[in-house]
Each structure stands twice: as C-alpha cells, then as structure tokens.
Design a protein around this motif. Structure first.
Motif, PDB file in Angstrom:
ATOM      1  N   GLY A  92      -9.580 -19.026 -39.302  1.00  0.00           N
ATOM      2  CA  GLY A  92     -10.458 -20.077 -38.803  1.00  0.00           C
ATOM      3  C   GLY A  92      -9.966 -21.457 -39.150  1.00  0.00           C
ATOM      4  O   GLY A  92     -10.021 -22.383 -38.324  1.00  0.00           O
ATOM      5  N   GLU A  93      -9.463 -21.627 -40.382  1.00  0.00           N
ATOM      6  CA  GLU A  93      -8.962 -22.932 -40.808  1.00  0.00           C
ATOM      7  C   GLU A  93      -7.724 -23.346 -40.017  1.00  0.00           C
ATOM      8  O   GLU A  93      -7.540 -24.526 -39.700  1.00  0.00           O
ATOM      9  N   ILE A  94      -6.863 -22.373 -39.684  1.00  0.00           N
ATOM     10  CA  ILE A  94      -5.665 -22.680 -38.896  1.00  0.00           C
ATOM     11  C   ILE A  94      -6.059 -23.191 -37.512  1.00  0.00           C
ATOM     12  O   ILE A  94      -5.543 -24.212 -37.028  1.00  0.00           O
ATOM     13  N   VAL A  95      -6.980 -22.483 -36.871  1.00  0.00           N
ATOM     14  CA  VAL A  95      -7.425 -22.883 -35.532  1.00  0.00           C
ATOM     15  C   VAL A  95      -8.069 -24.265 -35.578  1.00  0.00           C
ATOM     16  O   VAL A  95      -7.802 -25.129 -34.725  1.00  0.00           O
ATOM     17  N   ALA A  96      -8.928 -24.495 -36.576  1.00  0.00           N
ATOM     18  CA  ALA A  96      -9.608 -25.794 -36.686  1.00  0.00           C
ATOM     19  C   ALA A  96      -8.610 -26.924 -36.908  1.00  0.00           C
ATOM     20  O   ALA A  96      -8.733 -28.013 -36.324  1.00  0.00           O
ATOM     21  N   ASP A  97      -7.596 -26.666 -37.732  1.00  0.00           N
ATOM     22  CA  ASP A  97      -6.588 -27.696 -38.005  1.00  0.00           C
ATOM     23  C   ASP A  97      -5.770 -28.011 -36.754  1.00  0.00           C
ATOM     24  O   ASP A  97      -5.474 -29.180 -36.466  1.00  0.00           O
ATOM     25  N   VAL A  98      -5.423 -26.973 -36.000  1.00  0.00           N
ATOM     26  CA  VAL A  98      -4.643 -27.180 -34.776  1.00  0.00           C
ATOM     27  C   VAL A  98      -5.448 -27.988 -33.766  1.00  0.00           C
ATOM     28  O   VAL A  98      -4.947 -28.950 -33.166  1.00  0.00           O
ATOM     29  N   LYS A  99      -6.702 -27.625 -33.572  1.00  0.00           N
ATOM     30  CA  LYS A  99      -7.529 -28.343 -32.597  1.00  0.00           C
ATOM     31  C   LYS A  99      -7.722 -29.799 -32.997  1.00  0.00           C
ATOM     32  O   LYS A  99      -7.686 -30.704 -32.158  1.00  0.00           O
ATOM     33  N   GLU A 100      -7.908 -30.007 -34.294  1.00  0.00           N
ATOM     34  CA  GLU A 100      -8.115 -31.388 -34.763  1.00  0.00           C
ATOM     35  C   GLU A 100      -6.877 -32.247 -34.548  1.00  0.00           C
ATOM     36  O   GLU A 100      -6.970 -33.420 -34.154  1.00  0.00           O
ATOM     37  N   SER A 101      -5.709 -31.658 -34.814  1.00  0.00           N
ATOM     38  CA  SER A 101      -4.478 -32.444 -34.697  1.00  0.00           C
ATOM     39  C   SER A 101      -4.016 -32.617 -33.254  1.00  0.00           C
ATOM     40  O   SER A 101      -3.281 -33.553 -32.939  1.00  0.00           O
ATOM     41  N   LEU A 102      -4.452 -31.726 -32.333  1.00  0.00           N
ATOM     42  CA  LEU A 102      -3.965 -31.765 -30.959  1.00  0.00           C
ATOM     43  C   LEU A 102      -4.934 -32.402 -29.978  1.00  0.00           C
ATOM     44  O   LEU A 102      -4.549 -32.706 -28.844  1.00  0.00           O
ATOM     45  N   ASP A 103      -6.195 -32.558 -30.374  1.00  0.00           N
ATOM     46  CA  ASP A 103      -7.190 -33.057 -29.413  1.00  0.00           C
ATOM     47  C   ASP A 103      -6.767 -34.383 -28.778  1.00  0.00           C
ATOM     48  O   ASP A 103      -6.824 -34.537 -27.547  1.00  0.00           O
ATOM     49  N   HIS A 104      -6.352 -35.333 -29.589  1.00  0.00           N
ATOM     50  CA  HIS A 104      -5.993 -36.647 -29.051  1.00  0.00           C
ATOM     51  C   HIS A 104      -4.753 -36.562 -28.156  1.00  0.00           C
ATOM     52  O   HIS A 104      -4.715 -37.166 -27.063  1.00  0.00           O
ATOM     53  N   THR A 105      -3.754 -35.795 -28.607  1.00  0.00           N
ATOM     54  CA  THR A 105      -2.522 -35.673 -27.820  1.00  0.00           C
ATOM     55  C   THR A 105      -2.787 -35.052 -26.460  1.00  0.00           C
ATOM     56  O   THR A 105      -2.300 -35.535 -25.421  1.00  0.00           O
ATOM     57  N   LEU A 106      -3.576 -33.971 -26.436  1.00  0.00           N
ATOM     58  CA  LEU A 106      -3.867 -33.302 -25.176  1.00  0.00           C
ATOM     59  C   LEU A 106      -4.704 -34.182 -24.255  1.00  0.00           C
ATOM     60  O   LEU A 106      -4.554 -34.118 -23.023  1.00  0.00           O
ATOM     61  N   GLU A 107      -5.580 -34.993 -24.831  1.00  0.00           N
ATOM     62  CA  GLU A 107      -6.376 -35.898 -23.997  1.00  0.00           C
ATOM     63  C   GLU A 107      -5.501 -36.921 -23.273  1.00  0.00           C
ATOM     64  O   GLU A 107      -5.780 -37.286 -22.129  1.00  0.00           O
ATOM     65  N   THR A 108      -4.460 -37.371 -23.944  1.00  0.00           N
ATOM     66  CA  THR A 108      -3.545 -38.311 -23.273  1.00  0.00           C
ATOM     67  C   THR A 108      -2.797 -37.642 -22.132  1.00  0.00           C
ATOM     68  O   THR A 108      -2.304 -38.318 -21.220  1.00  0.00           O
ATOM     69  N   TRP A 109      -2.701 -36.319 -22.174  1.00  0.00           N
ATOM     70  CA  TRP A 109      -2.071 -35.580 -21.082  1.00  0.00           C
ATOM     71  C   TRP A 109      -3.082 -35.184 -20.007  1.00  0.00           C
ATOM     72  O   TRP A 109      -2.692 -34.654 -18.961  1.00  0.00           O
ATOM     73  N   GLY A 110      -4.366 -35.350 -20.280  1.00  0.00           N
ATOM     74  CA  GLY A 110      -5.405 -34.976 -19.322  1.00  0.00           C
ATOM     75  C   GLY A 110      -5.944 -33.575 -19.528  1.00  0.00           C
ATOM     76  O   GLY A 110      -6.643 -33.047 -18.637  1.00  0.00           O
ATOM     77  N   PHE A 111      -5.665 -32.955 -20.691  1.00  0.00           N
ATOM     78  CA  PHE A 111      -6.116 -31.589 -20.968  1.00  0.00           C
ATOM     79  C   PHE A 111      -6.922 -31.563 -22.268  1.00  0.00           C
ATOM     80  O   PHE A 111      -6.926 -32.520 -23.049  1.00  0.00           O
ATOM     81  N   HIS A 112      -7.589 -30.435 -22.505  1.00  0.00           N
ATOM     82  CA  HIS A 112      -8.195 -30.218 -23.820  1.00  0.00           C
ATOM     83  C   HIS A 112      -8.082 -28.737 -24.177  1.00  0.00           C
ATOM     84  O   HIS A 112      -8.096 -27.854 -23.303  1.00  0.00           O
TER      85      HIS A 112
END
Length: 305
Positions: free
Chosen positions: A140-160
C-alpha cells in the motif's frame, strides 16, 4: 451542359458525404487544418469542411490498463521482482486536455514507454530506501508513494493514474528460502511458547483443584468428627440417664444394682467379640475383675465427655 450538371451534382454529393464524420462513443476526435490544430469533435455525428479539415487523432477517454514486469534493488542489496498492472485514463474531456494528450508525444507508443519508465523509476526509488524484510508489508505504501510522486507529472501530460496493483512481489531463490526458514523458526517459537503457557495453565488449574479437594475433604472430615463426637456424647448421655433410671427402679424394688454392671459387662464382651476383627483382648472374668473393668470403662467415658 447536361454532363456538367451531373458532374456538379456528383461533386456536391461527394462534398456532402465527406462533410459528415462519425465519432465513436468513448473517443474524441482531434481536427486539424493545414497541419494546425483547429478543434475537437465529440462522440456522434459531426460536420467538417471537406478536404480541408482532417482527423489528426482519436483520443480514447476510457480507462486503459498496462501490465508491467520490472526489477528493483533494496537498501540491503536484495533483488525484488515486481509484476504490476497499471490503470490510467485521460484526465478529463475538456478541449485543452484533449489537445495536450494528442500533441504531447509523437505517438501512443512513446507515451506508454514514458509512462512505464516513470513508474518503474518511482518504485525503484522507494524500494531503494527500504530493507528486503520490509517490502512485502509495504504494498500500500509503495502504491501511495508512486501516485503522490506521479500525479503532477501525469497531469501535465493530460492523464491521471487510477490504480497501480502490485500483483506479485518475489525475491531471489536464496532469499526466499531464508525467509521461509525465518518464518518456520518463528512459528516453532510461537508454538513452544503457546505450549508452555498451556502446560502452566493446566498445572495451575490442577493444583487449584487438588487444593480445593483437600480443603473440601478436610472440612468434611472435621464436620464428620464433630457429628461423631456429638453422637457419642448423646449416646453416653442416654446410657447414663437409662442406667440412673434403672438403678432407681431397682432400688425401689429392693433389688441389687450390680445386675446393671453385669448387664453392661455382657454387652461389652459381646461388642468386643463382634467388632474385635481378630484382635485378642484379655478380660478378668471374676466378679471383682468385672466390677473393676466396668468402673474403668465408665471412668474413661466420663473423662471423654
């Protein structure tokens, strides 16, 4: 003139046909004119300028999934192998988002490669700060960390990122074997502790039961002795009272009271014979001896009372 008319009608029909475009449900079409972005078309029947407006791309707004396999190294230099499934989608159906998705990458393959590598790098960065023994407990912690670190990057690409499922986490064979041995030894230790606790409880309960039984037996014995003493005392009291009444009646009848002693003597001899259990008892059978013995017996009874 007739031929020109038919030609014009044919051209008009072709223009009409090419003016209509059908966009499938779950997708949005991106329209360009002379190579430049012009607008988007929503699902359904749409109209375009024939031969000038072109459908550059069709962007799916449905959820998409990708399966991944990659390796990471822990802080204590153990290899960890992941099998994961990534679920993602376009951020929303707004025009600016669709435009970003359509032109951010050269093609869909380039986007998928960038997405996978970004997620792998995020997971590897997290795993590198943890020890091998901790990884299995940190899904669970791995998934949460990945989502937290990637949310902004993916938003700049138009994805989530919708979800990252770590379906399988494995280690090298040597590590797996050592982990199994650790688990087995811990289980044996826990079993031994449980067995010791159970044995202690059993012995404690047995000791308590034995103590209670001894207390009950002692109390019963005490009560029995008291009842026995009361019965003997009552018996002696009744005997004494009966002898007194018999002696008074014999005196009133002018009879010898020694008959009472003789009667007691014979009863005593009978009692000894019946309940002696084979023991030899010597009694003086003379008149003086009989009288002496009976008086001694009565004296002992009086002392016991």
């Amino acid at each position: 003139m007739v031929e020109i008319k038919y030609i014009l009608i044919g051209v008009a029909v072709l223009l009409l046909i090419f003016s209509f475009v059908t966009v499938q449900q779950g997708t949005i079409a991106v329209v360009t004119m002379f190579g430049k972005y012009r607008r988007i078309m929503k699902p359904g029947l749409n109209i375009r300028i024939p031969f000038f407006e072109r459908l550059n791309n069709r962007v799916s707004i449905q959820n998409r999934a990708i399966e991944m396999e990659f390796q990471a190294i822990t802080q204590d230099q153990a290899n960890v192998y992941f099998k994961a499934m990534l679920v993602y989608s376009v951020l929303n159906a707004e025009e600016e988002t669709i435009k970003n998705v359509a032109f951010k990458f050269v093609d869909q393959r380039s986007f998928i490669q960038a997405l996978i590598r970004t997620i792998e790098g995020s997971v590897r960065g997290f795993v590198a700060t943890k020890k091998q023994a901790e990884i299995l407990l940190l899904r669970g912690e791995i998934v949460a960390d990945v989502k937290e670190s990637l949310d902004h990057t993916l938003e700049t690409w138009g994805f989530h990122l919708i979800d990252l499922q770590l379906n399988d986490i494995t280690f090298d064979a040597e590590i797996t074997t050592s982990m199994a041995k650790v688990v087995a030894s811990n289980n044996l230790k826990a079993a031994a502790e449980n067995e010791g606790q159970a044995l202690l409880i059993t012995k404690t309960k047995a000791a308590e039961a034995e103590g209670n039984a001894i207390k009950i037996a002692a109390q019963a014995e005490k009560e029995a002795a008291q009842l026995k003493g009361q019965g003997i005392a009552l018996f002696r009291e009744e005997v004494a009272q009966g002898m007194t009444e018999a002696a008074e009646k014999m005196k009133a009848a002018d009879l010898d009271t020694s008959l009472i002693l003789f009667s007691m003597w014979t009863e005593a001899v009978k009692e000894f014979a019946e309940k002696g259990k084979g023991n030899v008892i010597f009694l003086d059978g003379s008149v003086d001896g009989m009288e002496k013995t009976v008086k001694q017996m009565m004296g002992n009874d009086l002392l016991k009372k």
